[in-house]
Design a protein around this motif. Structure first.
Motif, PDB file in Angstrom:
ATOM      1  N   GLU A 247       0.832  -1.208   0.000  1.00  0.00           N
ATOM      2  CA  GLU A 247       0.000   0.000   0.000  1.00  0.00           C
ATOM      3  C   GLU A 247       0.866   1.258   0.000  1.00  0.00           C
ATOM      4  O   GLU A 247       0.547   2.238  -0.676  1.00  0.00           O
ATOM      5  CB  GLU A 247      -0.928  -0.008   1.210  1.00  0.00           C
ATOM      6  N   VAL A 248       1.947   1.240   0.746  1.00  0.00           N
ATOM      7  CA  VAL A 248       2.854   2.391   0.772  1.00  0.00           C
ATOM      8  C   VAL A 248       3.508   2.562  -0.594  1.00  0.00           C
ATOM      9  O   VAL A 248       3.700   3.689  -1.055  1.00  0.00           O
ATOM     10  CB  VAL A 248       3.900   2.229   1.898  1.00  0.00           C
ATOM     11  N   ARG A 249       3.847   1.475  -1.246  1.00  0.00           N
ATOM     12  CA  ARG A 249       4.418   1.567  -2.598  1.00  0.00           C
ATOM     13  C   ARG A 249       3.444   2.267  -3.553  1.00  0.00           C
ATOM     14  O   ARG A 249       3.879   3.020  -4.428  1.00  0.00           O
ATOM     15  CB  ARG A 249       4.727   0.172  -3.135  1.00  0.00           C
ATOM     16  N   MET A 250       2.148   1.995  -3.403  1.00  0.00           N
ATOM     17  CA  MET A 250       1.162   2.650  -4.270  1.00  0.00           C
ATOM     18  C   MET A 250       1.050   4.142  -3.953  1.00  0.00           C
ATOM     19  O   MET A 250       0.711   4.929  -4.823  1.00  0.00           O
ATOM     20  CB  MET A 250      -0.202   1.979  -4.127  1.00  0.00           C
ATOM     21  N   LEU A 251       1.328   4.523  -2.717  1.00  0.00           N
ATOM     22  CA  LEU A 251       1.257   5.934  -2.344  1.00  0.00           C
ATOM     23  C   LEU A 251       2.451   6.723  -2.881  1.00  0.00           C
ATOM     24  O   LEU A 251       2.386   7.942  -2.978  1.00  0.00           O
ATOM     25  CB  LEU A 251       1.210   6.074  -0.821  1.00  0.00           C
ATOM     26  N   LEU A 252       3.532   6.034  -3.217  1.00  0.00           N
ATOM     27  CA  LEU A 252       4.748   6.692  -3.695  1.00  0.00           C
ATOM     28  C   LEU A 252       5.105   6.201  -5.095  1.00  0.00           C
ATOM     29  O   LEU A 252       6.100   5.505  -5.281  1.00  0.00           O
ATOM     30  CB  LEU A 252       5.915   6.404  -2.742  1.00  0.00           C
ATOM     31  N   PRO A 253       4.313   6.573  -6.106  1.00  0.00           N
ATOM     32  CA  PRO A 253       4.575   6.024  -7.437  1.00  0.00           C
ATOM     33  C   PRO A 253       5.850   6.576  -8.074  1.00  0.00           C
ATOM     34  O   PRO A 253       6.396   5.957  -8.968  1.00  0.00           O
ATOM     35  CB  PRO A 253       3.341   6.446  -8.239  1.00  0.00           C
ATOM     36  N   ASP A 254       6.351   7.720  -7.627  1.00  0.00           N
ATOM     37  CA  ASP A 254       7.543   8.306  -8.227  1.00  0.00           C
ATOM     38  C   ASP A 254       8.826   7.601  -7.799  1.00  0.00           C
ATOM     39  O   ASP A 254       9.870   7.786  -8.404  1.00  0.00           O
ATOM     40  CB  ASP A 254       7.637   9.791  -7.896  1.00  0.00           C
ATOM     41  N   GLN A 255       8.759   6.786  -6.759  1.00  0.00           N
ATOM     42  CA  GLN A 255       9.912   6.017  -6.317  1.00  0.00           C
ATOM     43  C   GLN A 255      10.019   4.774  -7.184  1.00  0.00           C
ATOM     44  O   GLN A 255       9.111   3.969  -7.224  1.00  0.00           O
ATOM     45  CB  GLN A 255       9.766   5.609  -4.844  1.00  0.00           C
ATOM     46  N   GLY A 256      11.146   4.589  -7.828  1.00  0.00           N
ATOM     47  CA  GLY A 256      11.291   3.474  -8.745  1.00  0.00           C
ATOM     48  C   GLY A 256      11.698   2.175  -8.075  1.00  0.00           C
ATOM     49  O   GLY A 256      11.025   1.162  -8.201  1.00  0.00           O
TER      50      GLY A 256
END
Length: 146
Positions: free
Chosen positions: A23-32
């Motif tokens: 879920e946190v990954r979805m909140l930070l889409p600019d992080q590759g």
């Protein structure tokens, strides 16, 4: 001493750590590249489940929910601490800080930023539901397999 309750708590909180990481990954889409993000949070969840939630099992339903909340709180605390420390070390290797106190101050600032990211309603709801479910499953396991 290994018990069924400790194993159940470790599995529940490891799974919760993994789910919240996604879920946190979805909140930070600019992080590759998140690297070992999910795995680290899963291991932290398993450790918190084994040592915190699993050892306190056997106190009834209300105690189970309270223990689940405590276990999830500690999962979030240690995950933020570990990831903020990792970020501080990464920046230290690039010689961004003049001294150790500046690095520690930046680590706490980063931890606050990470905590604000977790203030999303979806993440909070998942953590709350996971705390209740983990606590009750651990309590059920403790009462069934002594």
């Amino acid at each position: 001493m290994p018990t069924g309750a400790k194993l159940m708590a470790a599995i529940c909180l490891a799974g919760l750590g993994w789910i919240v990481s996604n879920e946190v990954r979805m909140l930070l889409p600019d992080q590759g590249d998140f690297g070992w993000f999910n795995v680290v949070n899963g291991v932290i969840g398993a450790a918190c489940g084994w040592f915190i939630l699993g050892t306190r099992a056997g106190q009834g339903r209300a105690g189970a929910i309270a223990n689940g909340v405590t276990g999830v709180f500690m999962l979030v605390f240690w995950a933020i601490f570990v990831h903020a420390g990792n970020e501080m070390l990464r920046l230290s290797m690039r010689r961004r800080f003049d001294g150790p106190m500046e690095a520690l101050a930046e680590m706490f600032q980063t931890a606050i930023e990470y905590a604000l990211i977790l203030a999303d309603p979806l993440v909070i709801g998942t953590l709350a539901a996971g705390a209740v479910i983990s606590g009750l499953l651990t309590e059920f396991t403790a009462s069934r397999f002594k």
